[in-house]
Write a protein that holds these residues in place. Structure first.
Motif, PDB file in Angstrom:
ATOM      1  N   ASN A  47     -15.592 -12.480   1.720  1.00 59.33           N
ATOM      2  CA  ASN A  47     -16.620 -11.478   1.410  1.00 59.33           C
ATOM      3  C   ASN A  47     -17.561 -11.248   2.592  1.00 59.33           C
ATOM      4  O   ASN A  47     -18.038 -10.132   2.801  1.00 59.33           O
ATOM      5  CB  ASN A  47     -17.434 -11.910   0.187  1.00 59.33           C
ATOM      6  CG  ASN A  47     -16.587 -11.887  -1.071  1.00 59.33           C
ATOM      7  OD1 ASN A  47     -15.573 -11.216  -1.123  1.00 59.33           O
ATOM      8  ND2 ASN A  47     -16.987 -12.638  -2.079  1.00 59.33           N
ATOM      9  N   LEU A  50     -15.900  -9.087   5.117  1.00 61.68           N
ATOM     10  CA  LEU A  50     -15.878  -7.689   4.682  1.00 61.68           C
ATOM     11  C   LEU A  50     -17.273  -7.061   4.664  1.00 61.68           C
ATOM     12  O   LEU A  50     -17.433  -5.886   4.337  1.00 61.68           O
ATOM     13  CB  LEU A  50     -15.279  -7.593   3.268  1.00 61.68           C
ATOM     14  CG  LEU A  50     -13.766  -7.766   3.183  1.00 61.68           C
ATOM     15  CD1 LEU A  50     -13.335  -7.993   1.749  1.00 61.68           C
ATOM     16  CD2 LEU A  50     -13.046  -6.543   3.748  1.00 61.68           C
ATOM     17  N   ARG A  75     -13.940  -2.218   7.775  1.00 64.47           N
ATOM     18  CA  ARG A  75     -13.427  -1.765   6.480  1.00 64.47           C
ATOM     19  C   ARG A  75     -12.367  -0.684   6.630  1.00 64.47           C
ATOM     20  O   ARG A  75     -11.532  -0.505   5.745  1.00 64.47           O
ATOM     21  CB  ARG A  75     -14.583  -1.255   5.621  1.00 64.47           C
ATOM     22  CG  ARG A  75     -15.485  -2.395   5.163  1.00 64.47           C
ATOM     23  CD  ARG A  75     -16.717  -1.885   4.499  1.00 64.47           C
ATOM     24  NE  ARG A  75     -17.601  -2.983   4.136  1.00 64.47           N
ATOM     25  CZ  ARG A  75     -18.818  -2.810   3.645  1.00 64.47           C
ATOM     26  NH1 ARG A  75     -19.291  -1.608   3.465  1.00 64.47           N
ATOM     27  NH2 ARG A  75     -19.561  -3.848   3.336  1.00 64.47           N
ATOM     28  N   ARG A  76     -12.430   0.040   7.741  1.00 57.43           N
ATOM     29  CA  ARG A  76     -11.418   1.072   8.003  1.00 57.43           C
ATOM     30  C   ARG A  76     -10.076   0.414   8.309  1.00 57.43           C
ATOM     31  O   ARG A  76      -9.018   0.940   7.974  1.00 57.43           O
ATOM     32  CB  ARG A  76     -11.890   1.906   9.201  1.00 57.43           C
ATOM     33  CG  ARG A  76     -11.158   3.195   9.438  1.00 57.43           C
ATOM     34  CD  ARG A  76     -11.909   4.075  10.437  1.00 57.43           C
ATOM     35  NE  ARG A  76     -12.501   3.356  11.551  1.00 57.43           N
ATOM     36  CZ  ARG A  76     -11.852   2.967  12.629  1.00 57.43           C
ATOM     37  NH1 ARG A  76     -10.557   3.229  12.750  1.00 57.43           N
ATOM     38  NH2 ARG A  76     -12.473   2.318  13.605  1.00 57.43           N
ATOM     39  N   TYR A  80      -7.910  -4.907   1.229  1.00 58.93           N
ATOM     40  CA  TYR A  80      -8.408  -6.081   0.505  1.00 58.93           C
ATOM     41  C   TYR A  80      -7.874  -6.080  -0.924  1.00 58.93           C
ATOM     42  O   TYR A  80      -8.000  -5.099  -1.640  1.00 58.93           O
ATOM     43  CB  TYR A  80      -9.938  -6.045   0.512  1.00 58.93           C
ATOM     44  CG  TYR A  80     -10.624  -7.093  -0.338  1.00 58.93           C
ATOM     45  CD1 TYR A  80     -10.265  -8.436  -0.258  1.00 58.93           C
ATOM     46  CD2 TYR A  80     -11.650  -6.737  -1.205  1.00 58.93           C
ATOM     47  CE1 TYR A  80     -10.910  -9.387  -1.028  1.00 58.93           C
ATOM     48  CE2 TYR A  80     -12.315  -7.686  -1.975  1.00 58.93           C
ATOM     49  CZ  TYR A  80     -11.929  -9.013  -1.886  1.00 58.93           C
ATOM     50  OH  TYR A  80     -12.568  -9.946  -2.659  1.00 58.93           O
ATOM     51  N   PRO A  82      -8.670  -8.085  -4.125  1.00 62.02           N
ATOM     52  CA  PRO A  82      -9.580  -9.093  -4.671  1.00 62.02           C
ATOM     53  C   PRO A  82      -8.881 -10.036  -5.653  1.00 62.02           C
ATOM     54  O   PRO A  82      -7.800  -9.721  -6.158  1.00 62.02           O
ATOM     55  CB  PRO A  82     -10.644  -8.267  -5.397  1.00 62.02           C
ATOM     56  CG  PRO A  82     -10.411  -6.853  -5.017  1.00 62.02           C
ATOM     57  CD  PRO A  82      -8.987  -6.742  -4.609  1.00 62.02           C
ATOM     58  N   GLU A  83      -9.555 -11.142  -5.890  1.00 62.18           N
ATOM     59  CA  GLU A  83      -8.994 -12.164  -6.780  1.00 62.18           C
ATOM     60  C   GLU A  83      -9.045 -11.705  -8.242  1.00 62.18           C
ATOM     61  O   GLU A  83      -8.091 -11.860  -8.984  1.00 62.18           O
ATOM     62  CB  GLU A  83      -9.810 -13.451  -6.602  1.00 62.18           C
ATOM     63  CG  GLU A  83      -9.346 -14.594  -7.488  1.00 62.18           C
ATOM     64  CD  GLU A  83     -10.241 -15.813  -7.361  1.00 62.18           C
ATOM     65  OE1 GLU A  83     -11.239 -15.752  -6.615  1.00 62.18           O
ATOM     66  OE2 GLU A  83      -9.946 -16.816  -8.019  1.00 62.18           O
ATOM     67  N   MET A 100      -8.042   5.519  -4.184  1.00 57.64           N
ATOM     68  CA  MET A 100      -8.410   4.489  -3.208  1.00 57.64           C
ATOM     69  C   MET A 100      -8.049   4.933  -1.783  1.00 57.64           C
ATOM     70  O   MET A 100      -8.789   4.679  -0.835  1.00 57.64           O
ATOM     71  CB  MET A 100      -7.685   3.172  -3.533  1.00 57.64           C
ATOM     72  CG  MET A 100      -8.217   2.492  -4.762  1.00 57.64           C
ATOM     73  SD  MET A 100      -9.901   1.934  -4.469  1.00 57.64           S
ATOM     74  CE  MET A 100     -10.727   2.503  -5.907  1.00 57.64           C
ATOM     75  N   GLN A 147      -2.966  -0.681  -3.788  1.00 57.27           N
ATOM     76  CA  GLN A 147      -4.186  -0.032  -3.297  1.00 57.27           C
ATOM     77  C   GLN A 147      -4.672  -0.651  -1.982  1.00 57.27           C
ATOM     78  O   GLN A 147      -5.352  -0.005  -1.209  1.00 57.27           O
ATOM     79  CB  GLN A 147      -5.298  -0.035  -4.360  1.00 57.27           C
ATOM     80  CG  GLN A 147      -5.864  -1.383  -4.781  1.00 57.27           C
ATOM     81  CD  GLN A 147      -6.871  -1.978  -3.811  1.00 57.27           C
ATOM     82  OE1 GLN A 147      -7.568  -1.249  -3.118  1.00 57.27           O
ATOM     83  NE2 GLN A 147      -6.918  -3.296  -3.740  1.00 57.27           N
ATOM     84  N   SER A 148      -4.307  -1.912  -1.756  1.00 58.53           N
ATOM     85  CA  SER A 148      -4.785  -2.562  -0.525  1.00 58.53           C
ATOM     86  C   SER A 148      -3.946  -2.177   0.701  1.00 58.53           C
ATOM     87  O   SER A 148      -4.408  -2.341   1.829  1.00 58.53           O
ATOM     88  CB  SER A 148      -4.806  -4.085  -0.692  1.00 58.53           C
ATOM     89  OG  SER A 148      -3.493  -4.577  -0.785  1.00 58.53           O
ATOM     90  N   ILE A 149      -2.748  -1.664   0.474  1.00 58.97           N
ATOM     91  CA  ILE A 149      -1.911  -1.318   1.645  1.00 58.97           C
ATOM     92  C   ILE A 149      -1.725   0.185   1.817  1.00 58.97           C
ATOM     93  O   ILE A 149      -1.157   0.629   2.802  1.00 58.97           O
ATOM     94  CB  ILE A 149      -0.503  -1.982   1.558  1.00 58.97           C
ATOM     95  CG1 ILE A 149       0.229  -1.529   0.299  1.00 58.97           C
ATOM     96  CG2 ILE A 149      -0.610  -3.483   1.623  1.00 58.97           C
ATOM     97  CD1 ILE A 149       1.700  -1.947   0.266  1.00 58.97           C
ATOM     98  N   VAL A 150      -2.249   0.963   0.842  1.00 52.56           N
ATOM     99  CA  VAL A 150      -1.934   2.400   0.834  1.00 52.56           C
ATOM    100  C   VAL A 150      -2.418   3.122   2.096  1.00 52.56           C
ATOM    101  O   VAL A 150      -1.784   4.083   2.553  1.00 52.56           O
ATOM    102  CB  VAL A 150      -2.482   3.068  -0.446  1.00 52.56           C
ATOM    103  CG1 VAL A 150      -4.006   3.077  -0.474  1.00 52.56           C
ATOM    104  CG2 VAL A 150      -1.957   4.475  -0.607  1.00 52.56           C
ATOM    105  N   HIS A 151      -3.525   2.650   2.681  1.00 47.46           N
ATOM    106  CA  HIS A 151      -4.060   3.351   3.853  1.00 47.46           C
ATOM    107  C   HIS A 151      -3.565   2.763   5.171  1.00 47.46           C
ATOM    108  O   HIS A 151      -4.051   3.128   6.233  1.00 47.46           O
ATOM    109  CB  HIS A 151      -5.589   3.325   3.815  1.00 47.46           C
ATOM    110  CG  HIS A 151      -6.164   1.939   3.683  1.00 47.46           C
ATOM    111  ND1 HIS A 151      -5.983   1.175   2.570  1.00 47.46           N
ATOM    112  CD2 HIS A 151      -6.896   1.198   4.537  1.00 47.46           C
ATOM    113  CE1 HIS A 151      -6.600   0.013   2.743  1.00 47.46           C
ATOM    114  NE2 HIS A 151      -7.148  -0.003   3.930  1.00 47.46           N
ATOM    115  N   PRO A 153      -3.489  -0.649   6.486  1.00 48.75           N
ATOM    116  CA  PRO A 153      -4.466  -1.470   7.210  1.00 48.75           C
ATOM    117  C   PRO A 153      -3.818  -2.302   8.317  1.00 48.75           C
ATOM    118  O   PRO A 153      -2.614  -2.546   8.287  1.00 48.75           O
ATOM    119  CB  PRO A 153      -5.020  -2.390   6.113  1.00 48.75           C
ATOM    120  CG  PRO A 153      -3.911  -2.507   5.130  1.00 48.75           C
ATOM    121  CD  PRO A 153      -3.198  -1.187   5.147  1.00 48.75           C
ATOM    122  N   LYS A 154      -4.659  -2.722   9.257  1.00 52.27           N
ATOM    123  CA  LYS A 154      -4.163  -3.597  10.339  1.00 52.27           C
ATOM    124  C   LYS A 154      -4.294  -5.060   9.916  1.00 52.27           C
ATOM    125  O   LYS A 154      -3.628  -5.921  10.476  1.00 52.27           O
ATOM    126  CB  LYS A 154      -4.974  -3.380  11.628  1.00 52.27           C
ATOM    127  CG  LYS A 154      -4.907  -1.973  12.154  1.00 52.27           C
ATOM    128  CD  LYS A 154      -3.553  -1.686  12.785  1.00 52.27           C
ATOM    129  CE  LYS A 154      -3.456  -0.233  13.219  1.00 52.27           C
ATOM    130  NZ  LYS A 154      -2.138   0.334  12.986  1.00 52.27           N
TER     131      LYS A 154
END
Lengths: 309, 289
Positions: A47, A50, A75-76, A80, A82-83, A100, A147-151, A153-154
Motif C-alpha cells: 500500500n 502504491l 500508478r500508471r 494491482y 488487492p487481497e 477499470m 482488471q489488474s492487467i488490462v492496461h 502494466p510494467k
C-alpha cells in the motif's frame, strides 16, 4: 537488471504504531515474493508503494519513480490485485474490466477490446457477460486479475492471489502468473502466505517480520547452489570412495551410519559419483540433492531471536 | 491482439488526457441509473413543469389565439418576471432534491460495500477526481431539470418579447443559473457525504430526507424555545429560499436571517460534507490504536 523497487530506509507509522521500520534494499527479480507472518507489514509495504500510506521516514522508488513525488507515474505503470474481495457493483465482468481500463487512461474502444482479451486470457471468456457480484470466489479472483492487467502494466502487484481458491483454480492462477512472468512484458511482486505459491513462481524472495526485512534471497541462485550439495546413503567400505571423491575436487563429510554429504566440485557431475562408487564396489542406496525449502528458510527467519538469519 | 491468441500483451496505444478521466464515472453511472424504470419515469415527470411553463409563455405571448377560447384579462394571463422565475426555480429545486434522494445514496456506498476504492486509487485517478466524478453524476442530471430548461424558457420568452426585454432582464437568467447551481452543489455534497457514511441505500435516502425535514423542524423548535430567528441556520430549505429571494430581488415577507447568514450556513454545511468525504474516501481505512 534495473531494480523494480528501491527501498531507502522506508518507515511507515499507522494508527500510532510503527508498521514498517527502516526497510532498505533493491529488489530486481522478474518475480519477487513478499513473505511474512500476519502483521509483518507485507500489505502495508504494498500500500505504501502504491501511495496509499505516506512514509513516516525514508522513501522508496518503484520503476524509478519516487513514492513521494511520482505517485501518478507509479500508478500508471502498476497493476494491482488487492487481497480483499472487491469489485464495482451492478456491472458485468466486461463492463467492470473496461471501466477499470478507462480509469487507467485507455480510450473507450481500446478499453473494451482489452477487457475482452484480458477476460479471455484469465479464463473468464465464457462468463464475461455475467454480473461480477454473482461470481464464485475463484471467478472473482480471476476478474480481479483481469482488471489488474488490462492496461498492460510494467509491474503487477498480486496480494494473496490464490486466497480461497480450490486446488484446480490455484494451479490455474499459478500458471497464469508463470506465463506473465515468462512473457517478459512485466515484473511481478507477489505477496502470499502460501510458501508453495512463492516457491513455484518467484525468483527472489523477501521475508518481513515485525516490519523489518529479515531475509532476502535469490531463489534461483539457491536452487542452483542446492544442486551442488548431495546427501548419499551407502553400504560397504567408504574410504576408497571418499578419497576418489576428494580426488575429483569434491568436499566430503561423513555423517555416520553410512551417510555421507558431498559438495560437488567444479565440473563434477552425478554420473562421476556413480562411476567411482561402482569402481569401488560401493552400494549407493539413496542419493538426493539437499533441498533447503522456502519453508525451512521462512521458519529459520521466524525462529531467529532478532528475526535475522 | 485477437481474442483467440489468448496471450498476455502490454498496451502501447494512446491514453486519454488525465483531466478528462473523472467523466468516466458519470458516463457509466448514468447508463446504470436509466436502466431503472422508476427513475426514468420520475425524470420525465420532472420535465412536465418546465413544459407547462413553456406553454404558458407561448400562450401569454399569443393572447389573440387564447382569446378565442377564454376571456383574457387586460394585462395578460401571467407576468413573466422575477416572481415567475423564482417559482420555477423553487418547483424544480424541489424535484431536484427528490431526484438527489433517489440517486445520491447509490453513488459512494456501493463502492465502500464492495471494497472498490483501492481499485480506483491504484490507478492514476485521485480522490479529488473521484469526488468530482461522483458529483458530476448528480450535478449534470439535476442541471438538466433545473437551470438548463430554465434558461431555455428565458430564451424562448426573449425571442417572443424581443431584444430589449432580454437585455433588461438578463439578470433573471443569471440568478436562475446561480441559484440552481448553489442548490445542486449543496444537495449533491450532502448526498455524497451521507452515501459515504451510511452504507445502506434506503437508509441513506431516508437520512437525506430527514436532514431536510428534521432541520426545518429543529429550526422552528429552536426559534420558538429561545425566541430567536437563528434556528434557521439549521434549515437548509429556508437558507436556499432566502438566497433565491435575494437573487431574484424579491424581499422576504418576514425578516428571518440575512442572505449572508443563509450563505454562511450553506457554506458550513458544504465544508462539513467535504470533510466527511475526505475522511471516508481513501483506499484503505487506518484503524487507530
Amino acid at each position: 537488471m534495473d531494480p523494480v523497487i528501491q527501498l531507502d530506509n522506508l518507515s511507515v507509522r499507522l494508527g500510532g504504531r510503527d508498521i514498517l521500520r527502516g526497510l532498505d534494499g533493491a529488489l530486481g527479480g522478474r518475480t519477487i515474493g513478499l513473505l511474512g507472518p500476519n502483521g509483518a507489514g507485507t500489505s502495508t509495504l504494498i500500500n505504501t508503494l502504491l501511495g496509499f500510506h505516506p512514509p513516516s521516514a525514508g522513501s522508496a522508488r518503484v520503476l524509478g519513480h519516487s513514492i513521494l513525488t511520482g505517485k501518478n507515474d507509479i500508478r500508471r505503470l502498476v497493476g494491482y490485485m488487492p487481497e480483499n474481495d472487491c469489485f464495482i457493483g451492478g456491472m458485468t465482468a466486461v463492463e467492470f474490466v473496461k471501466f477499470m481500463a478507462e480509469l487507467s487512461g485507455l480510450p473507450p474502444q481500446a478499453a473494451l477490446e482489452r477487457a475482452h482479451e484480458a477476460l479471455f486470457y484469465v479464463g473468464l471468456g465464457e462468463s464475461r457477460y455475467r454480473q461480477v457480484g454473482t461470481y464464485s470466489l475463484g471467478m472473482k479472483q480471476l476478474a480481479k486479475l483481469a482488471q489488474s492487467i488490462v492496461h498492460g502494466p510494467k509491474l503487477l502487484i498480486l496480494d494473496e492471489p490464490t486466497n480461497g481458491l480450490d486446488p484446480t483454480a490455484r494451479q490455474r492462477m499459478i500458471k497464469l502468473v508463470k506465463e506473465m512472468r515468462d512473457s517478459g512484458e512485466m515484473r511481478i511482486l507477489l505477496c502470499s502466505h502460501l510458501l508453495r505459491d512463492v516457491e513455484e513462481t518467484c525468483e527472489e524472495v523477501v521475508i518481513l517480520k515485525a516490519g523489518r526485512i529479515v531475509h532476502r534471497s535469490n531463489l534461483d541462485e539457491e536452487r542452483r547452489l542446492n544442486k551442488r550439495f548431495l546427501e548419499i546413503e551407502t553400504h560397504g567400505e567408504r574410504n576408497g570412495f571418499a578419497e576418489a571423491a576428494v580426488g575429483l575436487g569434491c568436499e566430503f563429510e561423513d555423517l555416520g551410519a553410512g551417510r555421507l554429504r558431498l559438495t560437488l566440485g567444479e565440473g563434477v557431475l552425478i554420473p562421476d559419483i556413480y562411476r567411482i562408487a561402482a569402481e569401488r564396489n560401493l552400494q549407493l542406496r539413496r542419493l538426493s540433492h539437499r533441498r533447503d525449502t522456502l519453508e525451512e528458510i521462512f521458519m529459520k527467519a521466524m525462529e531467529a531471536p532478532d528475526g535475522r538469519l | 491482439m485477437a481474442v483467440y491468441k489468448r496471450n498476455y500483451k502490454s498496451y502501447d496505444g494512446a491514453l486519454t488526457p488525465a483531466w478528462s478521466r473523472f467523466w468516466i464515472l458519470p458516463r457509466h453511472a448514468w447508463k446504470g441509473l436509466f436502466r431503472q424504470r422508476f427513475l426514468t419515469i420520475f425524470y420525465v415527470l420532472c420535465l412536465f413543469y418546465p413544459l407547462g411553463c413553456l406553454l404558458a409563455i407561448y400562450l401569454n405571448a399569443n393572447l389573440g389565439f387564447l382569446a378565442q377560447f377564454i376571456r383574457v384579462p387586460d394585462g395578460g394571463i401571467l407576468e413573466i418576471g422575477p416572481e415567475f422565475f423564482l417559482t420555477y426555480t423553487r418547483v424544480q429545486g424541489t424535484f431536484a432534491f427528490l431526484m438527489t434522494a433517489f440517486v445520491g445514496p447509490g453513488l459512494v456506498s456501493p463502492d465502500l460495500v464492495n471494497n472498490a476504492l483501492p481499485l480506483y486509487f491504484c490507478r492514476p485517478f485521485t480522490r479529488v477526481e473521484y469526488v468530482l466524478g461522483k458529483m458530476a453524476v448528480i450535478a449534470v442530471l439535476l442541471s438538466t431539470i433545473t437551470w438548463i430548461p430554465g434558461v431555455a424558457l428565458f430564451l424562448v420568452h426573449s425571442s417572443l418579447m424581443g431584444w430589449t426585454w432580454m437585455r433588461d432582464n438578463w439578470w433573471l437568467a443569471n440568478s436562475m443559473v446561480l441559484g440552481s447551481v448553489l442548490w445542486i452543489f449543496a444537495v449533491s455534497m450532502l448526498a455524497l457525504a451521507i452515501s459515504a457514511w451510511v452504507r445502506w441505500k434506503i437508509v441513506a435516502g431516508a437520512v437525506l430526507a430527514l436532514w431536510f425535514f428534521l432541520g426545518a423542524g429543529l429550526a422552528q423548535a429552536i426559534n420558538s424555545a429561545i425566541d430567536t430567528q437563528k434556528g434557521y441556520w439549521l434549515d437548509l430549505g429556508h437558507g436556499i429560499n432566502r438566497l433565491w429571494r435575494d437573487l431574484f430581488d424579491i424581499p422576504e415577507r418576514v425578516e428571518t436571517i440575512t442572505s449572508e447568514e443563509a450563505g454562511a450556513s450553506i457554506a458550513i454545511l458544504c465544508a462539513l460534507c467535504l470533510l466527511l468525504l475526505w475522511k471516508k474516501i481513501r483506499a484503505y481505512e487506518v484503524v487507530k490504536g
